[in-house]
Design a protein around this motif. Structure first.
Motif, PDB file in Angstrom:
ATOM      1  N   TYR A 182       5.113   7.345  12.776  1.00 25.88           N
ATOM      2  CA  TYR A 182       4.254   8.456  13.183  1.00 25.88           C
ATOM      3  C   TYR A 182       2.857   7.996  13.579  1.00 25.88           C
ATOM      4  O   TYR A 182       2.378   6.953  13.154  1.00 25.88           O
ATOM      5  CB  TYR A 182       4.150   9.494  12.055  1.00 25.88           C
ATOM      6  N   LEU A 187      -1.067   9.964  14.686  1.00 28.84           N
ATOM      7  CA  LEU A 187      -1.851  11.186  14.858  1.00 28.84           C
ATOM      8  C   LEU A 187      -3.148  10.858  15.597  1.00 28.84           C
ATOM      9  O   LEU A 187      -3.760   9.812  15.343  1.00 28.84           O
ATOM     10  CB  LEU A 187      -2.185  11.746  13.464  1.00 28.84           C
ATOM     11  N   GLY A 220      -7.276  12.976   8.341  1.00 24.92           N
ATOM     12  CA  GLY A 220      -7.909  13.411   7.092  1.00 24.92           C
ATOM     13  C   GLY A 220      -7.769  14.887   6.766  1.00 24.92           C
ATOM     14  O   GLY A 220      -8.438  15.384   5.879  1.00 24.92           O
ATOM     15  N   GLY A 231      -4.607  16.213   6.205  1.00 21.94           N
ATOM     16  CA  GLY A 231      -3.285  16.381   5.597  1.00 21.94           C
ATOM     17  C   GLY A 231      -2.214  16.823   6.585  1.00 21.94           C
ATOM     18  O   GLY A 231      -1.147  17.311   6.176  1.00 21.94           O
ATOM     19  N   MET A 249      -0.391  14.943   8.765  1.00 20.55           N
ATOM     20  CA  MET A 249       0.821  14.116   8.827  1.00 20.55           C
ATOM     21  C   MET A 249       1.707  14.297   7.585  1.00 20.55           C
ATOM     22  O   MET A 249       2.931  14.410   7.737  1.00 20.55           O
ATOM     23  CB  MET A 249       0.484  12.648   9.078  1.00 20.55           C
ATOM     24  N   PRO A 250       1.144  14.360   6.382  1.00 13.16           N
ATOM     25  CA  PRO A 250       2.020  14.671   5.250  1.00 13.16           C
ATOM     26  C   PRO A 250       2.780  15.989   5.455  1.00 13.16           C
ATOM     27  O   PRO A 250       3.951  16.104   5.085  1.00 13.16           O
ATOM     28  CB  PRO A 250       1.044  14.767   4.065  1.00 13.16           C
ATOM     29  N   GLY A 302       7.707   2.639   6.828  1.00  8.31           N
ATOM     30  CA  GLY A 302       6.967   1.404   6.546  1.00  8.31           C
ATOM     31  C   GLY A 302       5.528   1.515   7.010  1.00  8.31           C
ATOM     32  O   GLY A 302       5.214   2.294   7.914  1.00  8.31           O
ATOM     33  N   ASN A 355      -2.873  -0.905   6.105  1.00  9.51           N
ATOM     34  CA  ASN A 355      -2.988   0.480   6.586  1.00  9.51           C
ATOM     35  C   ASN A 355      -2.936   1.439   5.388  1.00  9.51           C
ATOM     36  O   ASN A 355      -1.929   2.066   5.092  1.00  9.51           O
ATOM     37  CB  ASN A 355      -1.866   0.778   7.583  1.00  9.51           C
ATOM     38  N   GLN A 409      -4.324   4.300   4.972  1.00  9.60           N
ATOM     39  CA  GLN A 409      -4.168   5.726   5.305  1.00  9.60           C
ATOM     40  C   GLN A 409      -2.688   6.100   5.357  1.00  9.60           C
ATOM     41  O   GLN A 409      -2.275   7.114   4.812  1.00  9.60           O
ATOM     42  CB  GLN A 409      -4.826   6.037   6.649  1.00  9.60           C
ATOM     43  N   ARG A 413      -1.109   6.202   1.953  1.00  9.05           N
ATOM     44  CA  ARG A 413      -1.367   7.454   1.224  1.00  9.05           C
ATOM     45  C   ARG A 413      -0.399   8.556   1.665  1.00  9.05           C
ATOM     46  O   ARG A 413       0.096   9.317   0.839  1.00  9.05           O
ATOM     47  CB  ARG A 413      -2.807   7.925   1.472  1.00  9.05           C
ATOM     48  N   LYS A 461       2.041  10.356  -0.863  1.00 11.77           N
ATOM     49  CA  LYS A 461       1.953  11.813  -1.073  1.00 11.77           C
ATOM     50  C   LYS A 461       3.283  12.508  -0.776  1.00 11.77           C
ATOM     51  O   LYS A 461       3.547  13.584  -1.299  1.00 11.77           O
ATOM     52  CB  LYS A 461       0.833  12.407  -0.207  1.00 11.77           C
TER      53      LYS A 461
END
Ligand SMILES: CC(C)(COP(=O)(O)OP(=O)(O)OC[C@H]1O[C@@H](n2cnc3c(N)ncnc32)[C@H](O)[C@@H]1OP(=O)(O)O)[C@@H](O)C(=O)NCCC(=O)NCCS
Length: 193
Positions: A103, A105, A111, A113, A115-116, A138, A143, A145, A148, A152
């Motif tokens: 992915y 963005l 920052g 949220g 992509m989660p 992966g 990386n 970010q 995270r 998450k």
């Protein structure tokens, strides 16, 4: 093994995003974020220099039917691909069906949220509609970010493998996995992870 996937007719809605197939008319939005320095490099590719470069990749998104466009307030701000993973690196998964997510963005939207939110929707779809046994994802070691996002979304570490980037380096790629909680026996027996 890699499971067959076709998202060319699929639209997923989250609280803030529409995940949908790419269209030829998304070209300007795609080039806008893919040409920004410091975005693609984190995923192994260089910023697009020309709109023609973006057009060729967009054509691939459309014909290969495995990549969602992430639409936010009428604009495409990222992509989420359901890629084929490297089967040679995972002999222990050969009896199971799965894929690997990738992915990106637009930097302007980091920052929040987003992509989660997108990953969670795609994971649910792949586990429910395709009944995949597992999903891999992966990130390059530095990386944080992406690390995270992966954390998450509930993935757990599985292994570290080398990854050859488009710009000639070999990155250490930290791979994580999520097993389908709806399927018993999704996790290989005797595995240590
Ligand atoms: C990785 C990426 C998709 C994250 O998407 P996102 O929607 O911004 O994710 P989140 O909002 O959950 O942020 C993740 C972490 O990034 C960090 N972060 C957020 N905004 C940031 C910014 N502007 N600059 C630096 N770090 C930032 C935070 O630590 C955040 O974690 P937190 O929620 O614990 O605070 C996005 O950064 C991106 O597209 N990066 C370039 C491409 C890439 O790395 N792709 C993944 C390849 S594996």
């Amino acid at each position: 093994m890699n499971a067959p996937i076709d998202v060319s007719e699929t639209v997923l809605r989250t609280e803030r995003l529409i995940l949908r197939p790419w269209k030829v008319s998304d070209l300007a939005d795609f080039f806008e974020y893919a040409s920004v320095d410091g975005v693609g490099q984190r995923a192994g590719w260089l910023p697009h220099k020309t709109i023609d470069e973006s057009r060729k990749i967009l054509d691939g998104f459309i014909s290969e039917k495995k990549t969602f466009a992430l639409e936010y307030r009428g604009k495409v701000i990222g992509s989420l691909g359901i890629e084929c993973y490297d089967e040679e690196s995972y002999p222990e998964l050969s009896e199971l069906g799965g894929r690997e997510l990738g992915y990106v963005l637009s930097k302007d939207y980091w920052g929040r949220g987003l992509m989660p939110e997108a990953v969670t929707a795609v994971v649910r779809h792949l586990f429910e509609a395709y009944e995949l046994d597992f999903i891999l994802v992966g990130h390059f070691e530095r990386n944080t970010q992406s690390a995270r996002v992966i954390q998450k979304c509930g993935f757990e570490y599985i292994k570290t493998i080398p990854y050859k980037t488009q710009y000639g380096t070999v990155e250490i790629c930290v791979e994580s996995i999520l097993y389908n909680p709806r399927k018993s026996g999704g996790r290989p027996s005797g595995s240590e992870f």
